[in-house]
Design an enzyme around this catalytic site. Sequence first.
Site, PDB file in Angstrom:
ATOM      1  N   GLY A 238      -5.350  -6.229   6.304  1.00  0.00           N
ATOM      2  CA  GLY A 238      -6.602  -7.228   5.886  1.00  0.00           C
ATOM      3  C   GLY A 238      -6.827  -6.880   4.875  1.00  0.00           C
ATOM      4  O   GLY A 238      -6.405  -7.279   3.939  1.00  0.00           O
TER       5      GLY A 238
ATOM      6  N   GLY B 174      -3.681 -15.105  -0.788  1.00  0.00           N
ATOM      7  CA  GLY B 174      -1.974 -14.086  -1.191  1.00  0.00           C
ATOM      8  C   GLY B 174      -1.381 -14.430   0.928  1.00  0.00           C
ATOM      9  O   GLY B 174      -0.242 -14.602   1.096  1.00  0.00           O
ATOM     10  N   HIS B 175      -2.743 -13.827   1.139  1.00  0.00           N
ATOM     11  CA  HIS B 175      -1.828 -13.650   2.435  1.00  0.00           C
ATOM     12  C   HIS B 175      -1.503 -14.767   3.010  1.00  0.00           C
ATOM     13  O   HIS B 175      -0.497 -14.871   4.106  1.00  0.00           O
ATOM     14  CB  HIS B 175      -2.656 -12.683   3.570  1.00  0.00           C
ATOM     15  CG  HIS B 175      -2.563 -10.846   3.077  1.00  0.00           C
ATOM     16  ND1 HIS B 175      -4.276 -10.922   1.630  1.00  0.00           N
ATOM     17  CD2 HIS B 175      -2.198  -9.903   2.776  1.00  0.00           C
ATOM     18  CE1 HIS B 175      -4.170  -9.811   1.964  1.00  0.00           C
ATOM     19  NE2 HIS B 175      -3.041  -9.273   2.016  1.00  0.00           N
TER      20      HIS B 175
ATOM     21  N   GLN C 265       6.633  -1.826  -3.884  1.00  0.00           N
ATOM     22  CA  GLN C 265       6.916  -1.355  -1.951  1.00  0.00           C
ATOM     23  C   GLN C 265       8.237  -2.580  -1.983  1.00  0.00           C
ATOM     24  O   GLN C 265       8.648  -2.306  -0.675  1.00  0.00           O
ATOM     25  CB  GLN C 265       5.676  -2.222  -1.766  1.00  0.00           C
ATOM     26  CG  GLN C 265       5.651  -2.226  -0.498  1.00  0.00           C
ATOM     27  CD  GLN C 265       4.195  -2.683   0.021  1.00  0.00           C
ATOM     28  OE1 GLN C 265       3.345  -2.194   0.084  1.00  0.00           O
ATOM     29  NE2 GLN C 265       3.768  -3.897   0.358  1.00  0.00           N
TER      30      GLN C 265
ATOM     31  N   SER D 141      -5.647 -10.050  -5.431  1.00  0.00           N
ATOM     32  CA  SER D 141      -5.513  -8.722  -4.303  1.00  0.00           C
ATOM     33  C   SER D 141      -6.362  -8.400  -3.795  1.00  0.00           C
ATOM     34  O   SER D 141      -7.902  -8.898  -4.015  1.00  0.00           O
ATOM     35  CB  SER D 141      -5.438  -7.893  -5.570  1.00  0.00           C
ATOM     36  OG  SER D 141      -6.048  -6.270  -5.248  1.00  0.00           O
TER      37      SER D 141
HETATM   38  O1  PAF Z   1       1.124  -4.400   1.488  1.00  0.00           O
HETATM   39  C1  PAF Z   1       0.382  -4.013   1.875  1.00  0.00           C
HETATM   40  O2  PAF Z   1      -1.241  -4.784   2.576  1.00  0.00           O
HETATM   41  C2  PAF Z   1       0.449  -2.269   3.257  1.00  0.00           C
HETATM   42  O3  PAF Z   1       1.423  -1.603   1.677  1.00  0.00           O
HETATM   43  C3  PAF Z   1       1.622  -2.749   3.860  1.00  0.00           C
HETATM   44  C4  PAF Z   1       2.590  -3.470   3.745  1.00  0.00           C
HETATM   45  C5  PAF Z   1       0.949  -3.530   5.015  1.00  0.00           C
HETATM   46  C6  PAF Z   1       1.740  -1.388   5.100  1.00  0.00           C
HETATM   47  O4  PAF Z   1       0.711  -0.434   5.183  1.00  0.00           O
END
Ligand code: PAF
Length: 286
Positions: A35, A40-41, A157, A189
């Site tokens: 959320g 970016g999302h 990640q 971010s």
């Molecule tokens: O990058 C993120 O927002 C989180 O680390 C993810 C991949 C949703 C896992 O909780």
Amino acid sequence: MTDGLPVVRDPAALRSAVARLRAGGARVALVPTMGALHDGHIVLVRAAQASCGRVVVSLFVNPTQFGPGEDFARYPRDEARDGALLAAAGADLLYAPTAAAMYADGFATTVSVGRLAAGLCGPFRPGHFQGVATVVTKLLVQCAADAAFFGEKDYQQLALIRRLARDLDIPTAIEGVATVRDADGLALSSRNAYLSPEERRVAPVLHRTLAALAEAVAGGADTAPAIAAATDRLAAAGFAPIDYVAVCDAETLEPLARVDRPARVLAAARLGTTRLIDNLACLPRR
Ligand code: PAF
């Protein structure tokens, strides 16, 4: 429903909803998020749409990836705002599970990804990558999407999610999407919201420093003095502490003494109470 966007809250409801999205042979993409959505999302949602047609976005502030003293309690949460943004972006489904649906009583299984989680942010955030790997494995298995989309901003990640999907034979394709930046270079971010106006003014020095570092080492020079110069530049700008500045193999994330293969320059440092991370590609020039 949020602004016309259907919402499901447990794995069984997700499975049925994904089966309905697949009707007629459509491909389905997953965009995992916590959320606090920003552009970016939305770029991830658009990339997912272009690739698969149907898009499921998950929203779960995963407690197991926050260490003691980290920002789990104050992490920004506004599902109605996020749902409206996703509806406007054309997402098809919001998966916002409850903590109980994700971690049933007696939950005991964890996923850890060996050396990829050991360096860079690993030592500074004990347990973080195990929390991420475990929740992402669950999300991939629950959704069974054709592809899942992650930002390159969280490069370590992304590398470990690619590895776990390969190692565990999860058939979802893992797609990385280029970092979205403000005009002055700062990587978007959710945590940028914590920066004071003065810290926000200084924050783009992180990107500028990494760009200069990538330029300095791409020709094959020793990385150690260039890393030291980059660290000094961040310290002079007011970053403290500087967790790391590194030049690593782009896939294994092992540190490189010289850039003789595709590499990544990466850094993590704090401005006031906010920990910022960023990274850039660095290809050998010769
Ligand atoms: O990058 C993120 O927002 C989180 O680390 C993810 C991949 C949703 C896992 O909780």
